[in-house]
Design an enzyme around this catalytic site. Structure first.
Site, mmCIF file in Angstrom:
data_model
loop_
_atom_site.group_PDB
_atom_site.id
_atom_site.type_symbol
_atom_site.label_atom_id
_atom_site.label_comp_id
_atom_site.label_asym_id
_atom_site.label_seq_id
_atom_site.Cartn_x
_atom_site.Cartn_y
_atom_site.Cartn_z
ATOM 1 N N ASP A 89 -29.647 50.891 54.642
ATOM 2 C CA ASP A 89 -28.892 52.150 54.595
ATOM 3 C C ASP A 89 -27.997 52.116 53.361
ATOM 4 O O ASP A 89 -27.048 51.319 53.307
ATOM 5 C CB ASP A 89 -27.999 52.309 55.837
ATOM 6 N N LYS A 151 -29.257 60.026 56.113
ATOM 7 C CA LYS A 151 -28.232 59.727 57.104
ATOM 8 C C LYS A 151 -26.983 60.512 56.747
ATOM 9 O O LYS A 151 -26.565 60.538 55.588
ATOM 10 C CB LYS A 151 -27.956 58.214 57.105
#
Length: 216
Positions: A89, A151
């Site tokens: 991420d 995200k």
């Protein structure tokens, strides 16, 4: 609906101890969560703890502000993968985006994507810092970079995901990129609302720990 399969069980505070990570992994394994999301220094430990489970290890990169050099992000990502991370991420360079330096934003993401090969890449765009047009532009850059997920949030900014923002992202990327809703999702009911509008993953903190996550 089995909510557990959507959950990235997340612990990213700077004061997280090894004991905290052990507890995080134990709870994730017990509940069948999809992944744990942790800082890169704990990837080796988490990988060992989850070795005989289906729970993945996700490491954050360029966290939490995304403003470090691309080469630093690439190095950190490679090290996390070497230590056993299944997913990365990364936080975009928000300053570059706001400067309309879109070429540098794309290079930042693409270089990390190239560095991690076939591993999953989620790109954190930090929606609370962006207006609607900037959110759309960030999504378009992610499309160009062929990332796996967008995200919404790091959890370290003013606020996190909203249903409205997720709908904007979904309208922009359609089914080409999956969405991970992050920050402030504290119960099953809220998580289900996001899943119903097309979210594929939910980043949930340890506040989920004592809650039942499987719902018929």
């Amino acid at each position: 609906m089995d909510i557990s399969k959507y959950i990235d069980y997340t612990l990213l505070t700077p004061v997280s101890t090894e004991r905290n990570i052990i507890d995080l992994c134990y709870t994730a394994k017990k509940n069948g969560f999809y992944a744990v999301c942790i800082n890169s220094s704990y990837v080796l430990l988490a990988k060992q703890l989850l070795e005989e489970s289906n729970t993945k290890v996700c490491s954050v990169i360029g966290f939490p502000f995304g403003s470090m050099a691309t080469a630093s992000k690439v190095y950190e990502a490679k090290q996390a993968i070497s230590d056993g991370a299944d997913e990365i991420d990364m936080v975009i360079n928000i300053g570059f985006l706001k400067s309309r330096n879109y070429v540098s934003v794309l290079k930042d993401i693409s270089d990390v994507k190239l560095a991690i090969g076939d591993k999953i890449l989620k790109v954190i765009i930090e929606v609370s810092e962006l207006n609607k047009n900037e959110i759309i532009k960030a999504c378009e850059i992610c499309l160009d970079a062929n990332v796996d997920y967008i995200k919404t949030s790091s959890g370290f900014s003013k606020s996190g995901a909203t249903l409205t923002v997720v709908k904007i992202i979904k309208k922009t990327v359609k089914d080409h990129i999956k969405i991970c809703a992050s920050d402030g999702i504290k119960n099953i009911e809220t998580a289900k609302k996001y899943i119903d509008i097309g979210v594929s993953r939910i980043s949930a903190s340890t506040e989920f720990k004592q809650k039942r996550v499987t719902q018929k």
